[in-house]
Design a protein around this motif. Structure first.
Motif, PDB file in Angstrom:
ATOM      1  N   GLU A  26       0.819  -1.218   0.000  1.00  0.00           N
ATOM      2  CA  GLU A  26       0.000   0.000   0.000  1.00  0.00           C
ATOM      3  C   GLU A  26       0.853   1.268   0.000  1.00  0.00           C
ATOM      4  OE1 GLU A  26      -3.490   2.335  -0.014  1.00  0.00           O
ATOM      5  OE2 GLU A  26      -3.144   0.254  -0.516  1.00  0.00           O
ATOM      6  N   MET A  27       1.884   1.322   0.835  1.00  0.00           N
ATOM      7  CA  MET A  27       2.724   2.533   0.912  1.00  0.00           C
ATOM      8  C   MET A  27       3.454   2.771  -0.402  1.00  0.00           C
ATOM      9  SD  MET A  27       4.158   2.369   4.825  1.00  0.00           S
ATOM     10  CE  MET A  27       5.318   3.668   4.510  1.00  0.00           C
ATOM     11  N   ARG A  28       3.964   1.698  -1.006  1.00  0.00           N
ATOM     12  CA  ARG A  28       4.668   1.840  -2.284  1.00  0.00           C
ATOM     13  C   ARG A  28       3.693   2.269  -3.383  1.00  0.00           C
ATOM     14  NH1 ARG A  28       7.711  -2.777  -5.627  1.00  0.00           N
ATOM     15  NH2 ARG A  28       8.579  -1.450  -7.217  1.00  0.00           N
ATOM     16  N   PHE A  29       2.476   1.723  -3.351  1.00  0.00           N
ATOM     17  CA  PHE A  29       1.458   2.097  -4.333  1.00  0.00           C
ATOM     18  C   PHE A  29       1.107   3.576  -4.217  1.00  0.00           C
ATOM     19  CE2 PHE A  29      -2.998   2.693  -5.534  1.00  0.00           C
ATOM     20  CZ  PHE A  29      -2.960   2.262  -6.852  1.00  0.00           C
ATOM     21  N   GLU A  30       0.903   4.045  -2.977  1.00  0.00           N
ATOM     22  CA  GLU A  30       0.530   5.450  -2.755  1.00  0.00           C
ATOM     23  C   GLU A  30       1.612   6.411  -3.241  1.00  0.00           C
ATOM     24  OE1 GLU A  30      -2.341   6.715  -1.809  1.00  0.00           O
ATOM     25  OE2 GLU A  30      -3.244   4.751  -1.559  1.00  0.00           O
ATOM     26  N   SER A  31       2.883   5.999  -3.177  1.00  0.00           N
ATOM     27  CA  SER A  31       3.971   6.888  -3.602  1.00  0.00           C
ATOM     28  C   SER A  31       4.324   6.700  -5.074  1.00  0.00           C
ATOM     29  CB  SER A  31       5.209   6.644  -2.734  1.00  0.00           C
ATOM     30  OG  SER A  31       5.717   5.341  -2.959  1.00  0.00           O
TER      31      SER A  31
END
Length: 118
Positions: A26-31
């Motif tokens: 999720e964090m990698r997707f958001e960035s």
């Protein structure tokens, strides 16, 4: 979702493109540069990317033909290993180091996927 030994859970997003798919935390997707768009724009971009792909591709396939007489793992490179194991009374070959994004491709090649918890 991806569960880790530390009892933490990470939401995973599946990123699908004309040439394959992968999973992103999720964090990698958001960035990342992924953004929401409408259907017409999506169809145009998808068709454009699909048209730019080569009509055929060549893939090297390495076939391990030697019998594994030991349970010592064989290093296949790229973080993967092959081990001879007895599972539920049957001898099997276990491919270690596989991440979730590789499972669909391995299944397409004829591998069976089972997650075994001890």
């Amino acid at each position: 979702m991806q569960m880790y030994d530390e009892d933490s859970v990470t939401l995973m997003r599946k990123a699908v493109r004309p040439n394959g798919s992968s999973y992103l935390g999720e964090m990698r997707f958001e960035s990342s540069a992924w953004e929401e768009i409408g259907r017409p724009e999506f169809a145009r971009l998808w068709d454009s990317e699909a048209a730019s792909l080569p009509k055929t591709t060549t893939t090297k396939l390495y076939l391990l033909t030697a019998a594994l007489g030991t349970t010592a793992p064989v290093d296949l490179g790229r973080g993967l290993s092959l081990t001879h194991r007895r599972v539920a009374g049957e001898m099997r070959l276990e491919l270690g180091g596989v991440d979730r994004g590789m499972i669909d491709g391995l299944k397409a090649l004829g591998c069976l996927a089972k997650i075994i918890a001890f």
